[in-house]
Motif scaffolding. Structure first.
Motif, PDB file in Angstrom:
ATOM      1  N   TRP A  39       0.839  -1.193   0.000  1.00  0.00           N
ATOM      2  CA  TRP A  39       0.000   0.000   0.000  1.00  0.00           C
ATOM      3  C   TRP A  39       0.882   1.255   0.000  1.00  0.00           C
ATOM      4  O   TRP A  39       2.094   1.184   0.206  1.00  0.00           O
ATOM      5  CB  TRP A  39      -0.970   0.014   1.168  1.00  0.00           C
ATOM      6  N   LYS A  43      -0.574   5.684   3.737  1.00  0.00           N
ATOM      7  CA  LYS A  43      -1.499   4.911   4.557  1.00  0.00           C
ATOM      8  C   LYS A  43      -0.845   4.533   5.877  1.00  0.00           C
ATOM      9  O   LYS A  43      -1.495   4.585   6.941  1.00  0.00           O
ATOM     10  CB  LYS A  43      -1.948   3.645   3.821  1.00  0.00           C
ATOM     11  N   THR A  52      -6.729   7.274  10.128  1.00  0.00           N
ATOM     12  CA  THR A  52      -7.492   6.217   9.458  1.00  0.00           C
ATOM     13  C   THR A  52      -7.609   5.033  10.408  1.00  0.00           C
ATOM     14  O   THR A  52      -6.579   4.523  10.870  1.00  0.00           O
ATOM     15  CB  THR A  52      -6.800   5.767   8.157  1.00  0.00           C
ATOM     16  N   ASP A  58      -5.745  -4.981   8.001  1.00  0.00           N
ATOM     17  CA  ASP A  58      -4.585  -4.089   8.133  1.00  0.00           C
ATOM     18  C   ASP A  58      -3.717  -4.510   9.314  1.00  0.00           C
ATOM     19  O   ASP A  58      -2.479  -4.553   9.207  1.00  0.00           O
ATOM     20  CB  ASP A  58      -5.048  -2.647   8.348  1.00  0.00           C
TER      21      ASP A  58
END
Length: 282
Positions: A39, A43, A52, A58
């Motif tokens: 990613w 992020k 986030t 994740d």
């Protein structure tokens, strides 16, 4: 008062900090972790700064790359707990209003000291069935939820047994304008106000009414809230239900309740305000 959503934001930042510590302990840079995870490196930064919320996937990816898979279950449980702190009413009531009423029963049963401030409606534990029906019917219509109002009313009425059983104490504060806001119709409201006078006479209940026009300082809360001992505060926002568990924020609500209680009237003066509201109904 702090922003109502600050508990959630602080919890997300704390979780992000834990992820950052795990990455640093593994010797990886944010860029390298992002490359291995597949990613964008932004992020990684958003996750570490709590901007986030991480998904379960994740967290699994993060801990696997960092060689800390054993920490994944605890981190996932923490993330899910944060998600549960701020819940939109539509999501909470999707299974039905009856389910939403039933879900709080364990919390009510284990709490010994209740402190409630209401700026919208009469506190649920002091409502009549007709008043509750009118409130929940409006909620069901506005949120286009399942038509299970009667079941929800029955659950709420049954819950009121804690007013007369067990070692529970209830301190209730309502704004005078709540007494003068007609819910349902004049007959329903008159019955509710009469019931309020009777409920206030219970040994376990302390009812304070904050008079209209009383001078106030800056920063008074506008959201209704209930404190469950010193462990949790539930806040009623327009769009969502907020659960506050951070001791620092609980202390702020406790101070606000004490200050609001200091400008309320009790006993005969409170009954006089309720009676006045009944007389206005004709």
């Amino acid at each position: 008062m702090t922003s109502p959503s600050s508990s959630v934001q602080d919890a997300r930042r704390a979780l992000g900090q834990r992820l950052r510590e795990i990455r640093k302990e593994s010797g990886l840079t944010g860029r390298e972790l992002a490359r291995r995870a597949g990613w964008h490196e932004s992020k990684t930064s958003r996750l570490e700064h709590g901007k986030t919320p991480p998904s379960g996937a994740d967290i699994h990816t993060w801990t696997e790359i960092c060689g800390a898979v054993d920490q994944a279950p605890d981190l996932i449980a923490t993330a899910r707990g944060i998600d549960g702190q701020y819940v939109e009413w539509r999501r909470m009531e999707q299974p039905g209003l009856k389910h939403a009423q039933e879900s709080v029963l364990p919390l009510f049963e284990r709490t010994r000291r209740f402190r409630t401030y209401q700026s919208w409606v009469i506190p649920g534990l002091l409502q009549t069935a007709a008043y509750t029906r009118a409130v929940l019917s409006t909620v069901s219509t506005l949120r286009d939820g399942p038509d299970d109002v009667e079941g929800a009313v029955a659950v709420r009425m049954d819950r009121q047994r804690i007013l007369r059983s067990g070692n529970h104490r209830f301190a209730m504060l309502v704004e005078e304008w709540v007494l003068r806001t007609v819910i349902g119709d004049a007959e329903i409201m008159a019955g509710q106000l009469g019931h309020l006078i009777a409920a206030a006479s219970l040994p376990s209940v302390s009812l304070g009414v904050i008079p209209l026009g009383h001078p106030r300082g800056v920063g008074w809360p506008v959201e209704s809230f209930t404190m469950y001992d010193d462990a949790q505060v539930n806040v009623e926002l327009v769009s969502a239900h907020l659960t506050v568990t951070q001791p620092r924020e609980i202390d702020e609500y406790s101070r606000a309740f004490t200050e609001l209680g200091a400008i309320a009237v009790y006993g005969a003066p409170a009954r006089s305000l309720i009676t006045s509201a009944i007389n206005v109904l004709g």
